[in-house]
Design an enzyme around this catalytic site. Structure first.
Site, mmCIF file in Angstrom:
data_model
loop_
_atom_site.group_PDB
_atom_site.id
_atom_site.type_symbol
_atom_site.label_atom_id
_atom_site.label_comp_id
_atom_site.label_asym_id
_atom_site.label_seq_id
_atom_site.Cartn_x
_atom_site.Cartn_y
_atom_site.Cartn_z
ATOM 1 C CE LYS A 111 -4.541 -1.340 1.069
ATOM 2 N NZ LYS A 111 -4.638 -2.727 1.404
ATOM 3 C CE LYS A 193 -4.183 -10.436 -2.380
ATOM 4 N NZ LYS A 193 -4.242 -10.397 -0.999
ATOM 5 C CE LYS A 196 -12.094 -9.567 1.310
ATOM 6 N NZ LYS A 196 -12.367 -9.479 2.715
HETATM 7 P P1 TYM Z 1 -9.061 -11.114 4.094
HETATM 8 O O1 TYM Z 1 -10.423 -10.671 4.504
HETATM 9 O O2 TYM Z 1 -8.275 -10.235 3.198
HETATM 10 O O3 TYM Z 1 -9.145 -12.540 3.418
HETATM 11 C C1 TYM Z 1 -9.885 -13.590 4.008
HETATM 12 C C2 TYM Z 1 -9.235 -14.921 3.696
HETATM 13 O O4 TYM Z 1 -9.211 -15.153 2.283
HETATM 14 C C3 TYM Z 1 -7.895 -15.477 1.862
HETATM 15 N N1 TYM Z 1 -7.681 -14.961 0.496
HETATM 16 C C4 TYM Z 1 -7.324 -15.716 -0.549
HETATM 17 N N2 TYM Z 1 -7.057 -17.029 -0.654
HETATM 18 C C5 TYM Z 1 -6.729 -17.496 -1.886
HETATM 19 N N3 TYM Z 1 -6.642 -16.706 -3.002
HETATM 20 C C6 TYM Z 1 -6.891 -15.380 -2.927
HETATM 21 N N4 TYM Z 1 -6.799 -14.614 -4.011
HETATM 22 C C7 TYM Z 1 -7.256 -14.819 -1.662
HETATM 23 N N5 TYM Z 1 -7.555 -13.570 -1.242
HETATM 24 C C8 TYM Z 1 -7.815 -13.676 0.083
HETATM 25 C C9 TYM Z 1 -6.986 -14.788 2.878
HETATM 26 O O5 TYM Z 1 -5.711 -15.351 2.909
HETATM 27 C C10 TYM Z 1 -7.760 -15.010 4.160
HETATM 28 O O6 TYM Z 1 -7.507 -16.288 4.694
HETATM 29 N N6 TYM Z 1 -6.277 -10.105 8.121
HETATM 30 C C11 TYM Z 1 -7.242 -11.037 7.554
HETATM 31 C C12 TYM Z 1 -8.444 -11.232 8.447
HETATM 32 C C13 TYM Z 1 -8.090 -11.606 9.841
HETATM 33 C C14 TYM Z 1 -7.673 -12.881 10.298
HETATM 34 C C15 TYM Z 1 -7.470 -12.724 11.696
HETATM 35 C C16 TYM Z 1 -7.479 -14.117 9.679
HETATM 36 C C17 TYM Z 1 -8.115 -10.758 10.904
HETATM 37 N N7 TYM Z 1 -7.753 -11.431 12.019
HETATM 38 C C18 TYM Z 1 -7.061 -13.807 12.489
HETATM 39 C C19 TYM Z 1 -7.065 -15.189 10.475
HETATM 40 C C20 TYM Z 1 -6.865 -15.038 11.861
HETATM 41 C C21 TYM Z 1 -7.698 -10.515 6.211
HETATM 42 O O7 TYM Z 1 -7.659 -9.347 5.966
HETATM 43 O O8 TYM Z 1 -8.205 -11.482 5.389
#
Ligand code: TYM
Length: 327
Positions: A111, A193, A196
């Site tokens: 970012k 990748k 969102k």
């Molecule tokens: P977030 O909301 O960005 O993504 C949620 C989950 O989706 C996975 N992911 C993907 N997997 C495969 N291919 C992709 N293109 C792809 N894009 C996203 C992410 O790896 C994730 O598992 N910080 C985290 C949320 C969070 C969290 C936590 C997760 C907050 N606290 C504690 C685990 C444990 C996040 O922003 O994920």
């Protein structure tokens, strides 16, 4: 029973990458592990987000968790902001993190490199909050996609550092990612990748996309001129990505799919992927819309809030004592 925790941020729309990289794993593990799954809404405000959008995304996310097959009888589903201990331990973990460690976090660095405007302090310290999310529940495993692994590695370091300073307090967790599908790529730019935040509607299949529109997106996915269906991420990233999507949604090995398409062209292959994606969305969305009408979302969150608070409160009380807050 070993413990597992994970969460998803309610920002933007949930896409196929989130489903394959994260939710599909949650479903797979819910019978084997004691599982907590939450909506990471405290993390959602690290970027600017409108109140209405946040509320809608939150509801959608819980609806999609349930429609995908997460069973609230087996899994504790809750809203992060319903459990104050996340913020309490989040601060302690922020004070336990070094600036250098946070500076190295790829998501933050990206970012900054893109010179995005209004980067907040919250975005910088969010991995410390994420560590708190995990450590509060003594999780052994954290199922995530590849992009979140670095944050779980930091969580391990923070847990060890705290345990060394104050005595055994936290379980040191391990990240787990699926062997196939830990990084689903954009359909239009298969070296990036699926994301969102990335403004790329042609490359992203949202779980609430109209199924025929999703079909078209797959049919127009960027491939290459090699003309052979095989798994070669380096030279054929688009085809490798479609193979991954088909394999994970259909439950068929990539090897088998490659064999089936021996001597055949991309058009036929893409049609199968498009059809499987379309049917997957039709089924998911039918469940989703009936869940959203049922009022189940609110009930599930109420149950989850009570259970999560009971566990988290005990942990934060223990941490407060260890630190010297309790006199
Ligand atoms: P977030 O909301 O960005 O993504 C949620 C989950 O989706 C996975 N992911 C993907 N997997 C495969 N291919 C992709 N293109 C792809 N894009 C996203 C992410 O790896 C994730 O598992 N910080 C985290 C949320 C969070 C969290 C936590 C997760 C907050 N606290 C504690 C685990 C444990 C996040 O922003 O994920």
């Amino acid at each position: 029973m070993k413990k597992m925790i994970s969460g998803i941020k309610p920002t933007g729309k949930l896409h196929l990458g989130n489903y394959i990289g994260a939710i599909q794993q949650f479903i797979k593990f819910q019978d084997e592990y004691s599982m907590m799954i939450f909506i990471a809404n405290l993390h959602a405000i690290t970027i600017k987000i409108d109140k209405k959008e946040l509320k809608e995304s939150t509801k959608q996310l819980i609806g999609l968790y349930l429609a995908s097959g997460l069973d609230p009888e087996k899994v504790t589903l809750f809203l992060q902001s319903d459990v104050p201990a996340h913020t309490q331990l989040g601060w302690i973990m922020t004070c336990n993190s070094h600036i250098g460690e946070l500076n190295r976090m790829t998501q933050y660095k990206d970012k900054v490199a893109k010179k995005e405007e209004n980067i907040t302090g919250g975005l910088f310290t969010y991995p410390s909050l994420m560590a708190a999310d995990i450590l509060l529940y003594d999780a052994d495993y954290v199922p995530v996609g590849i992009d979140q692994k670095q944050h779980v590695e930091l969580t391990r370091d923070l847990a060890e550092r705290f345990n060394n300073q104050y005595g055994e307090t936290f379980v040191v967790p391990q990240p787990i990612s699926p062997k196939v599908g830990a990084k689903i790529m954009s359909l239009s730019e298969p070296t990036k990748k699926m994301s969102k935040s990335y403004k790329d509607s042609k490359g992203t299949i949202d779980l609430l996309d109209e199924p025929n529109a999703a079909y078209k997106k797959v049919m127009s996915a960027v491939t290459d001129s090699v003309g052979i269906v095989r798994f070669d991420i380096e030279n054929q990233p688009g085809i490798a990505n479609l193979l991954t999507i088909l394999s994970t949604l259909k439950g068929e090995s990539i090897e088998n799919i490659v064999k089936r398409y021996d001597g055949k062209g991309y058009a036929e292959f893409k049609k199968e992927v498009a059809e499987v994606v379309k049917q997957f969305l039709i089924t998911l969305q039918a469940k989703y819309f009936s869940i959203m009408e049922s009022g189940k979302v609110e009930t599930v969150l109420e149950q989850g809030k009570t259970i999560a608070n009971q566990i988290a409160y005990k942990k934060i009380a223990k941490v407060y004592k260890k630190i010297g807050f309790t006199i």
